[in-house]
Write a protein that holds these residues in place. Structure first.
Motif, PDB file in Angstrom:
ATOM      1  N   THR A 138       0.842  -1.192   0.000  1.00 38.20           N
ATOM      2  CA  THR A 138       0.000   0.000   0.000  1.00 38.20           C
ATOM      3  C   THR A 138       0.879   1.245   0.000  1.00 38.20           C
ATOM      4  OG1 THR A 138      -0.130  -0.061   2.409  1.00 38.20           O
ATOM      5  CG2 THR A 138      -1.945  -1.077   1.207  1.00 38.20           C
ATOM      6  N   ASP A 139       0.497   2.189  -0.812  1.00 36.22           N
ATOM      7  CA  ASP A 139       1.175   3.487  -0.856  1.00 36.22           C
ATOM      8  C   ASP A 139       0.381   4.455   0.008  1.00 36.22           C
ATOM      9  OD1 ASP A 139       3.286   3.001  -2.717  1.00 36.22           O
ATOM     10  OD2 ASP A 139       1.819   3.003  -4.335  1.00 36.22           O
ATOM     11  N   LYS A 140       1.092   5.229   0.812  1.00 43.69           N
ATOM     12  CA  LYS A 140       0.465   6.252   1.634  1.00 43.69           C
ATOM     13  C   LYS A 140       1.208   7.555   1.387  1.00 43.69           C
ATOM     14  CE  LYS A 140      -0.710   2.993   5.267  1.00 43.69           C
ATOM     15  NZ  LYS A 140      -0.418   2.555   6.621  1.00 43.69           N
ATOM     16  N   THR A 141       0.481   8.639   1.416  1.00 40.27           N
ATOM     17  CA  THR A 141       1.082   9.958   1.225  1.00 40.27           C
ATOM     18  C   THR A 141       1.047  10.706   2.545  1.00 40.27           C
ATOM     19  OG1 THR A 141       0.346   9.991  -1.071  1.00 40.27           O
ATOM     20  CG2 THR A 141       0.971  12.096  -0.111  1.00 40.27           C
ATOM     21  N   ALA A 142       2.191  11.232   2.940  1.00 43.00           N
ATOM     22  CA  ALA A 142       2.281  11.985   4.188  1.00 43.00           C
ATOM     23  C   ALA A 142       1.439  13.251   4.091  1.00 43.00           C
ATOM     24  CB  ALA A 142       3.732  12.338   4.488  1.00 43.00           C
ATOM     25  N   LYS A 143       0.967  13.691   5.236  1.00 46.41           N
ATOM     26  CA  LYS A 143       0.208  14.933   5.307  1.00 46.41           C
ATOM     27  C   LYS A 143       1.184  16.102   5.123  1.00 46.41           C
ATOM     28  CE  LYS A 143      -2.813  17.544   8.321  1.00 46.41           C
ATOM     29  NZ  LYS A 143      -3.371  17.687   9.657  1.00 46.41           N
ATOM     30  N   ARG A 144       0.780  17.062   4.325  1.00 49.11           N
ATOM     31  CA  ARG A 144       1.620  18.234   4.091  1.00 49.11           C
ATOM     32  C   ARG A 144       1.698  19.074   5.349  1.00 49.11           C
ATOM     33  NH1 ARG A 144      -0.462  21.479  -0.661  1.00 49.11           N
ATOM     34  NH2 ARG A 144       0.430  19.747  -1.819  1.00 49.11           N
ATOM     35  N   GLY A 145       2.914  19.433   5.740  1.00 48.51           N
ATOM     36  CA  GLY A 145       3.121  20.272   6.910  1.00 48.51           C
ATOM     37  C   GLY A 145       2.767  21.721   6.634  1.00 48.51           C
ATOM     38  N   LYS A 146       2.717  22.502   7.682  1.00 50.06           N
ATOM     39  CA  LYS A 146       2.354  23.918   7.583  1.00 50.06           C
ATOM     40  C   LYS A 146       3.521  24.715   7.000  1.00 50.06           C
ATOM     41  CE  LYS A 146       0.591  27.656  10.570  1.00 50.06           C
ATOM     42  NZ  LYS A 146       0.617  28.660   9.656  1.00 50.06           N
ATOM     43  N   ALA A 147       3.254  25.411   5.925  1.00 53.23           N
ATOM     44  CA  ALA A 147       4.264  26.231   5.261  1.00 53.23           C
ATOM     45  C   ALA A 147       4.570  27.461   6.100  1.00 53.23           C
ATOM     46  CB  ALA A 147       3.767  26.653   3.883  1.00 53.23           C
ATOM     47  N   ASP A 148       5.838  27.866   6.079  1.00 51.67           N
ATOM     48  CA  ASP A 148       6.245  29.053   6.819  1.00 51.67           C
ATOM     49  C   ASP A 148       7.562  29.566   6.238  1.00 51.67           C
ATOM     50  OD1 ASP A 148       6.280  31.079   8.725  1.00 51.67           O
ATOM     51  OD2 ASP A 148       5.886  29.716  10.382  1.00 51.67           O
ATOM     52  N   VAL A 149       8.012  30.708   6.725  1.00 48.10           N
ATOM     53  CA  VAL A 149       9.277  31.281   6.278  1.00 48.10           C
ATOM     54  C   VAL A 149      10.450  30.474   6.836  1.00 48.10           C
ATOM     55  CG1 VAL A 149      10.726  33.355   6.386  1.00 48.10           C
ATOM     56  CG2 VAL A 149       8.273  33.568   6.054  1.00 48.10           C
ATOM     57  N   ARG A 150      10.237  29.901   8.018  1.00 48.76           N
ATOM     58  CA  ARG A 150      11.262  29.073   8.662  1.00 48.76           C
ATOM     59  C   ARG A 150      10.583  27.788   9.128  1.00 48.76           C
ATOM     60  NH1 ARG A 150      15.978  30.255  12.432  1.00 48.76           N
ATOM     61  NH2 ARG A 150      16.000  28.427  13.762  1.00 48.76           N
TER      62      ARG A 150
END
Length: 176
Positions: A28-40
């Motif tokens: 099974t392939d799973k895709t990680a949840k996208r983290g919160k974008a930020d400047v750092r």
């Protein structure tokens, strides 16, 4: 009689395949949840655990790319990777130019290997983002998910593929 032997042996063969890791039904392939974008951001693995690496946008500006000035303004940004006790292995994050509402106007991957700045700050680098409407750019954000994992998918390798994979690079119009 021959058919009866095959039917008697078939379940045993399936059990042996499953125990040996050769079961294609478990891939099974799973895709990680996208983290919160930020400047750092703290760069994280596919399970969301920090890798001991920080990536940051140092600055950005709109200006023509020196090799193609006739194409107009692009987003020129500087970034820095910091390895907080972590091994200096290759790390990859997504960088996105966003508007005031944090909607992606253009994204691309940024590699820690691109960070070979001047001797006084060797972990800095720069890159360019081409966006359709540069006047809408309000900032450049990084997404913390490490994109360097290139594991095989079930579609490519049903025996050894599968598992957790990094999220896809955001597309223009994605809310970050």
């Amino acid at each position: 009689m021959f058919r009866a032997r095959i039917l008697a042996v078939a379940p045993l063969a399936l059990v042996l395949l499953a125990l040996s890791g050769c079961s294609v039904w478990d891939c099974t392939d799973k895709t990680a949840k996208r983290g919160k974008a930020d400047v750092r951001v703290q760069v994280v693995n596919t399970e969301g655990r920090p890798l001991g690496v920080t990536a940051a946008v140092v600055d950005w500006r709109l200006e023509p790319h020196p090799q193609v000035p006739s194409e107009g303004d692009r987003v020129h940004f500087h970034f820095r990777f910091r390895f907080d006790g972590a091994e200096h292995s290759a790390r990859v994050v997504d960088a996105c130019a966003v508007d005031k509402k944090r909607v992606a106007l253009g994204c691309q991957k940024v590699y820690s290997s691109q960070a070979f700045g001047p001797a006084d700050d060797p972990l800095t680098g720069d890159d360019w983002l081409a966006v359709e409407h540069p006047e809408q750019v309000a900032g450049v954000l990084l997404i913390p998910n490490d994109q360097s994992y290139g594991g095989r998918t079930c579609g490519v390798d049903p025996k050894d593929g599968g598992g957790m994979h990094p999220p896809e690079t955001p597309n223009r119009g994605d809310q970050l």
